[in-house]
Design a protein around this motif. Structure first.
Motif, mmCIF file in Angstrom:
data_model
loop_
_atom_site.group_PDB
_atom_site.id
_atom_site.type_symbol
_atom_site.label_atom_id
_atom_site.label_comp_id
_atom_site.label_asym_id
_atom_site.label_seq_id
_atom_site.Cartn_x
_atom_site.Cartn_y
_atom_site.Cartn_z
ATOM 1 N N GLU A 58 -11.765 74.769 26.296
ATOM 2 C CA GLU A 58 -11.531 75.389 27.128
ATOM 3 C C GLU A 58 -12.136 74.204 28.347
ATOM 4 O O GLU A 58 -11.712 73.924 29.865
ATOM 5 N N LEU A 59 -13.012 72.978 27.038
ATOM 6 C CA LEU A 59 -13.502 71.725 27.632
ATOM 7 C C LEU A 59 -12.280 71.131 28.737
ATOM 8 O O LEU A 59 -12.253 70.506 29.603
ATOM 9 N N GLU A 60 -11.501 71.236 27.635
ATOM 10 C CA GLU A 60 -10.565 69.911 27.569
ATOM 11 C C GLU A 60 -9.359 70.688 29.283
ATOM 12 O O GLU A 60 -8.891 69.716 29.659
ATOM 13 N N ALA A 61 -9.700 72.116 29.243
ATOM 14 C CA ALA A 61 -8.759 72.643 30.208
ATOM 15 C C ALA A 61 -9.286 72.191 31.036
ATOM 16 O O ALA A 61 -8.777 71.862 32.427
ATOM 17 N N GLU A 62 -10.747 72.747 31.246
ATOM 18 C CA GLU A 62 -11.283 72.411 32.431
ATOM 19 C C GLU A 62 -11.075 71.095 32.740
ATOM 20 O O GLU A 62 -10.925 70.357 34.449
ATOM 21 N N ASN A 63 -10.817 69.936 31.942
ATOM 22 C CA ASN A 63 -11.291 68.098 32.021
ATOM 23 C C ASN A 63 -9.991 68.340 32.852
ATOM 24 O O ASN A 63 -9.966 67.341 34.163
ATOM 25 N N ALA A 64 -8.717 68.629 32.152
ATOM 26 C CA ALA A 64 -7.491 67.985 33.159
ATOM 27 C C ALA A 64 -6.931 69.430 34.784
ATOM 28 O O ALA A 64 -7.028 68.632 35.728
ATOM 29 N N ARG A 65 -8.296 70.358 34.703
ATOM 30 C CA ARG A 65 -8.440 71.286 36.137
ATOM 31 C C ARG A 65 -8.772 69.921 36.952
ATOM 32 O O ARG A 65 -8.308 70.126 38.024
ATOM 33 N N LEU A 66 -9.675 69.112 36.684
ATOM 34 C CA LEU A 66 -10.932 68.893 37.786
ATOM 35 C C LEU A 66 -10.022 67.184 37.960
ATOM 36 O O LEU A 66 -10.366 66.843 38.459
ATOM 37 N N LYS A 68 -6.513 66.997 38.374
ATOM 38 C CA LYS A 68 -5.854 66.877 39.141
ATOM 39 C C LYS A 68 -6.101 67.449 40.802
ATOM 40 O O LYS A 68 -5.572 67.147 41.149
ATOM 41 N N MET A 69 -7.451 68.195 40.030
ATOM 42 C CA MET A 69 -8.052 68.463 41.748
ATOM 43 C C MET A 69 -8.480 66.902 42.142
ATOM 44 O O MET A 69 -8.443 66.714 43.767
ATOM 45 N N TYR A 70 -8.994 66.075 40.953
ATOM 46 C CA TYR A 70 -9.416 64.543 42.507
ATOM 47 C C TYR A 70 -8.328 63.948 42.181
ATOM 48 O O TYR A 70 -8.345 63.112 43.260
ATOM 49 N N ALA A 71 -7.043 63.959 41.498
ATOM 50 C CA ALA A 71 -5.931 63.290 42.181
ATOM 51 C C ALA A 71 -5.744 63.702 43.277
ATOM 52 O O ALA A 71 -5.292 62.344 44.179
ATOM 53 N N GLU A 72 -5.695 65.406 43.684
ATOM 54 C CA GLU A 72 -4.920 65.137 44.995
ATOM 55 C C GLU A 72 -5.787 65.623 45.946
ATOM 56 O O GLU A 72 -5.080 65.021 47.323
ATOM 57 N N GLU A 73 -7.845 64.955 45.743
ATOM 58 C CA GLU A 73 -8.139 64.808 46.604
ATOM 59 C C GLU A 73 -7.973 62.999 47.114
ATOM 60 O O GLU A 73 -8.177 62.936 48.446
ATOM 61 N N ARG A 74 -7.784 62.375 46.238
ATOM 62 C CA ARG A 74 -7.787 60.987 46.201
ATOM 63 C C ARG A 74 -6.266 60.886 47.468
ATOM 64 O O ARG A 74 -6.415 59.500 47.972
ATOM 65 N N LEU A 75 -5.167 61.059 46.463
ATOM 66 C CA LEU A 75 -4.574 61.194 47.676
ATOM 67 C C LEU A 75 -4.255 61.153 49.122
ATOM 68 O O LEU A 75 -3.911 60.809 50.026
ATOM 69 N N LYS A 76 -5.202 62.826 48.840
ATOM 70 C CA LYS A 76 -5.412 62.851 51.129
ATOM 71 C C LYS A 76 -6.337 61.916 51.447
ATOM 72 O O LYS A 76 -6.283 62.160 52.271
#
Length: 88
Positions: A58-66, A68-76
């Motif tokens: 569960e923690l690995e899945a949450e980490n992957a999601r976070l 991805k969110m960070y990468a998207e925000e950084r791109l913006k």
């Protein structure tokens, strides 16, 4: 990522059987896995029970999601910086 054909409880059971005295090559033949796979399991899941293993996944899945969110925000943010630089 490739899905394992073994469930969490099956991996834990295999590790416990070797701790109980079963030889690693014998277990590998029985399960149809390589010894490298067994040693990866032992390095990753050694000393865990099924609930700890589920929590770790569960923690690995949450980490992957976070990530991805960070990468998207950084791109913006980078896009906004470029737009602001061109504007001025």
């Amino acid at each position: 990522m490739k899905k394992s054909k073994f469930s969490d409880s099956q991996v834990i059971e295999a590790l416990k059987r070797v701790e109980g005295g079963l030889a690693v090559p014998e277990l590998c033949r029985e399960l149809g896995i390589s010894s490298a796979t067994f040693y990866k399991w032992r390095a990753k899941y050694g000393g865990m029970d099924t609930s700890m293993m589920a929590r770790m996944k569960e923690l690995e899945a949450e980490n992957a999601r976070l990530k991805k969110m960070y990468a998207e925000e950084r791109l913006k943010a980078d896009i906004l910086k470029e737009a602001m630089a061109k504007k001025f």
